[in-house]
Design a protein around this motif. Structure first.
Motif, mmCIF file in Angstrom:
data_model
loop_
_atom_site.group_PDB
_atom_site.id
_atom_site.type_symbol
_atom_site.label_atom_id
_atom_site.label_comp_id
_atom_site.label_asym_id
_atom_site.label_seq_id
_atom_site.Cartn_x
_atom_site.Cartn_y
_atom_site.Cartn_z
ATOM 1 N N SER A 55 4.086 -4.629 -18.665
ATOM 2 C CA SER A 55 3.060 -3.696 -18.220
ATOM 3 C C SER A 55 2.167 -4.269 -17.141
ATOM 4 C CB SER A 55 2.182 -3.279 -19.416
ATOM 5 O OG SER A 55 1.443 -4.375 -19.884
ATOM 6 N N ALA A 56 2.467 -5.497 -16.726
ATOM 7 C CA ALA A 56 1.630 -6.154 -15.726
ATOM 8 C C ALA A 56 1.746 -5.474 -14.380
ATOM 9 C CB ALA A 56 2.041 -7.620 -15.591
ATOM 10 N N PRO A 57 0.663 -5.515 -13.555
ATOM 11 C CA PRO A 57 0.746 -4.962 -12.215
ATOM 12 C C PRO A 57 1.705 -5.778 -11.361
ATOM 13 C CG PRO A 57 -1.337 -6.090 -12.537
ATOM 14 C CD PRO A 57 -0.659 -6.055 -13.854
ATOM 15 N N ALA B 266 6.869 -3.574 -13.638
ATOM 16 C CA ALA B 266 5.684 -3.483 -12.780
ATOM 17 C C ALA B 266 6.066 -3.328 -11.314
ATOM 18 C CB ALA B 266 4.822 -4.729 -12.972
ATOM 19 N N GLN C 208 -1.500 -7.071 -21.248
ATOM 20 C CA GLN C 208 -2.580 -6.261 -20.704
ATOM 21 C C GLN C 208 -3.531 -5.858 -21.831
ATOM 22 O OE1 GLN C 208 -3.199 -4.505 -17.426
ATOM 23 N NE2 GLN C 208 -2.255 -6.409 -16.822
ATOM 24 N N ARG D 20 -6.951 -8.811 -13.326
ATOM 25 C CA ARG D 20 -6.340 -8.367 -14.567
ATOM 26 C C ARG D 20 -7.146 -8.794 -15.783
ATOM 27 N NH1 ARG D 20 -0.272 -8.814 -16.513
ATOM 28 N NH2 ARG D 20 -0.587 -9.085 -18.734
ATOM 29 N N THR E 225 -4.931 -3.360 -23.020
ATOM 30 C CA THR E 225 -5.014 -1.936 -23.313
ATOM 31 C C THR E 225 -5.169 -1.743 -24.821
ATOM 32 O OG1 THR E 225 -2.622 -1.693 -23.585
ATOM 33 C CG2 THR E 225 -3.506 -1.428 -21.360
ATOM 34 N N GLY F 152 -7.451 -2.945 -15.392
ATOM 35 C CA GLY F 152 -7.374 -3.522 -14.068
ATOM 36 C C GLY F 152 -8.562 -3.143 -13.212
ATOM 37 N N ASN G 255 -1.712 0.628 -15.820
ATOM 38 C CA ASN G 255 -2.018 -0.370 -16.844
ATOM 39 C C ASN G 255 -3.108 0.112 -17.789
ATOM 40 O OD1 ASN G 255 -0.236 -2.622 -16.018
ATOM 41 N ND2 ASN G 255 -1.411 -2.462 -14.122
ATOM 42 N N SER H 6 -6.767 -9.401 -19.740
ATOM 43 C CA SER H 6 -5.677 -9.654 -20.668
ATOM 44 C C SER H 6 -6.180 -9.975 -22.063
ATOM 45 C CB SER H 6 -4.834 -10.846 -20.176
ATOM 46 O OG SER H 6 -4.375 -10.657 -18.868
ATOM 47 N N TYR I 287 -2.189 -0.295 -9.971
ATOM 48 C CA TYR I 287 -2.740 -1.464 -10.647
ATOM 49 C C TYR I 287 -3.766 -1.153 -11.729
ATOM 50 C CZ TYR I 287 -0.463 -3.593 -6.672
ATOM 51 O OH TYR I 287 0.465 -3.959 -5.740
#
Length: 580
Positions: free
Chosen positions: A27-29, A438, A310, A549, A312, A374, A370, A551, A366
């Motif tokens: 899921s990273a940009p 991503a 991420q 980011r 989230t 971000g 996510n 995390s 980005y």
């Protein structure tokens, strides 16, 4: 690759001062580390609502260790962390990528390190003195230091390390050469002197070095890793450093672990160093797992003890639901970016670079993709840096019409197929990046965005990071996705604009301000300089800055003693890790 670059597409791992802890979470940009949800600003970016990023402010302890997978339960003396496959160049100052640096950070200690605020603290050197004029540094080594082969570490090894970097055949980008100048270093490099005048061995535990002018980073640069003269210098002859390549696979260091075995594409195995000055690490074996695969799967099955994700709410809830993981919030001091190849004529035009920035919907790529974890980046510094500013900074909101206007002004006119042309050449951008979900998101959105403004994006993806680096080094690209290493000092975030790492970029004003920012240790005075420097770079647009980011890291609940630092990653606490 001369500069230690790390893409965000690697998993967070132990790191040295200048290396980033990043993630290969799917899921990273595509090219940066997202930190927090960006505030609404004017322009199209305001038109969509971004899900709120999860606000995890305190660690969450594992709720049920009985759920720990059998694989992880069976391990009694080994901890496993994921890492993108390194090249095998594990000697400090000679690494080919940041992943090599992550390995060497486990194998080597420094004279000086930094605390969580970036302030210098002792490591192999127990103390130091700096002359009133800021030019001479005297390091006092700890007593009875040893390398991992049991041989003593003395001031002669320090002098050898500094001297080796000044060899005429050294082609790396050590800041001993690029950022500071040791008195007499240039004469030695040119073969005009047998020794470097500014280096003085006072006794086996004391060494002094004089630099040409004051530098805010002098202490930490001079205080980097030390190489064994007996091992790395045994075959040294001025003008020939090729022999060191043969020693990369069998390093002799000073860090908490020794290299046991490197199996490319599978793992890097370490064993505790009984000669480490702080004492033998509490866990006998440490492994970097370099097998390609999904971090979630490795964590869920117990194949891996640590992962970065991420921040989230969906990810946090899923991690909590596993029950056997400790979860902590983490923000690295770095930024993501898309680098232009300014050696290509099309991209030498600032208006084209600015148009490509205005024409990219970074918020969708980005932030929204996510789930809000971000924040859009616009300068070469992260919001947790004391130098960070938004004053006078163009946010480059997604404005396709503005992008079209700039391309019109640059002479690129729309062709019959909708793609702009100039002097018979179509406006095509060749992007290179890693194979990941991503990057897929980036390519899908960027192609649509750029087609809308008359630009054709051609994308090339690499499953192997080293293959991507080789492509980058060849210069066969227009745009490439990267994230910086951890930035120990604001100058670390801008050095690439000064040392030639950004192909084709040469702005005398940037170089002037870079030098000015290092000429004083007064933070308030440096803030003023960096604000102007960021404004110049922001306007020049040699990068499309992407994101910061936010995390969370999750790790096996049996591990005790683990902590992370925004400036040092996991390296500081690694010797204290143990499995309860």
């Amino acid at each position: 690759m001369k500069k230690l670059l790390i893409t965000l597409l690697s998993i967070t791992m132990a790191s040295s001062i200048l290396l980033a802890a990043c993630s290969n979470d799917s899921s990273a940009p595509a090219s940066g580390s997202a930190q927090s949800a960006t505030a609404d600003t004017k322009g199209t970016e305001n038109s969509s609502t971004t899900p709120a990023v999860a606000e995890l402010t305190a660690p969450i302890a594992a709720s049920d260790l009985s759920k720990l997978p059998a694989q992880a339960q069976k391990r009694t003396d080994t901890i496993i962390v994921g890492l993108t496959d390194p090249s095998g160049a594990f000697t400090p100052y000679f690494q080919q990528s940041g992943y090599d640096g992550n390995v060497s950070s486990v194998l080597y200690a420094s004279l000086v390190t930094v605390d969580d605020k970036g302030l210098p603290i002792p490591d192999l050197a127990e103390k130091w003195d700096i002359s009133p004029d800021g030019l001479t540094y005297t390091f006092h080594l700890r007593k009875d230091l040893k390398f991992s082969d049991g041989t003593p570490l003395t001031a002669d090894d320090v002098a050898f390390t500094w001297t080796l970097i000044h060899d005429k055949s050294y082609d790396g980008q050590s800041e001993l050469l690029t950022t500071i100048a040791i008195k007499g270093g240039k004469a030695y490099k040119e073969g005009k002197a047998k020794l470097i005048e500014g280096i003085k061995v006072i006794d086996p535990e004391t060494i002094s070095v004089t630099i040409d002018k004051p530098n805010a980073k002098g202490l930490t640069i001079l205080g980097s890793e030390i190489l064994s003269k007996a091992y790395y210098g045994k075959d040294y002859k001025f003008g020939s450093l090729d022999y060191i390549k043969k020693l990369h696979a069998t390093p002799v260091g000073t860090g908490p672990y020794k290299l046991e075995k490197f199996i490319p594409g599978q793992e890097v195995r370490f064993v505790a160093n009984e000669f480490y000055y702080k004492g033998k690490p509490k866990t006998e074996h440490f492994i970097y797992k370099t097998t390609e695969g999904d971090t979630w799967q490795f964590i869920e099955t117990g194949e891996q003890d640590y992962g970065s994700f991420q921040a989230t709410q969906e990810n946090i809830d899923k991690l909590k639901g596993l029950g056997f993981l400790n979860i902590i919030p983490y923000t690295a001091n770095n930024y993501g970016y898309l680098q232009f190849n300014l050696e290509h004529p099309t991209l030498k035009d600032k208006k084209v670079r600015q148009a490509l920035t205005y024409g990219l919907d970074r918020k969708t790529i980005y932030v929204d993709a996510n789930q809000g974890a971000g924040q859009i980046a616009n300068i070469p510094a992260s919001p947790i840096s004391w130098s960070y500013t938004e004053e006078g900074i163009n946010p480059y909101n997604y404005e396709p019409e503005k992008a079209k206007q700039l391309l019109d002004e640059a002479g690129w006119k729309e062709g019959a197929d909708g793609i702009r042309e100039k002097d018979g050449q179509k406006l095509k951008i060749h992007f290179i990046g890693s194979k990941s979900k991503a990057t897929d998101i980036f390519i899908a959105v960027a192609k649509e965005n750029y087609t809308a403004i008359g630009v054709q994006l051609e994308a090339e993806q690499f499953a192997d990071f080293n293959a991507q680096i080789a492509k980058f080094e060849s210069g066969d690209f227009d745009l490439v996705s990267f994230s910086t290493p951890i930035l120990g000092d604001p100058s670390d975030g801008v050095i690439s604009f000064v040392n030639g790492e950004v192909k084709g970029y040469d702005n005398p004003k940037v170089k002037e301000l870079y030098e000015k920012g290092l000429a004083t240790s007064d933070i308030e005075a440096r803030k003023v300089v960096y604000k102007e420097l960021y404004q110049v770079i922001n306007d020049d647009a040699p990068y499309i800055f992407t994101s910061y980011r936010k995390s969370v890291v999750a790790y096996n609940g049996r591990i005790e003693g683990l902590s992370i630092s925004p400036l040092r990653g996991l390296s500081a606490s690694l010797p204290d890790w143990k499995l309860k």
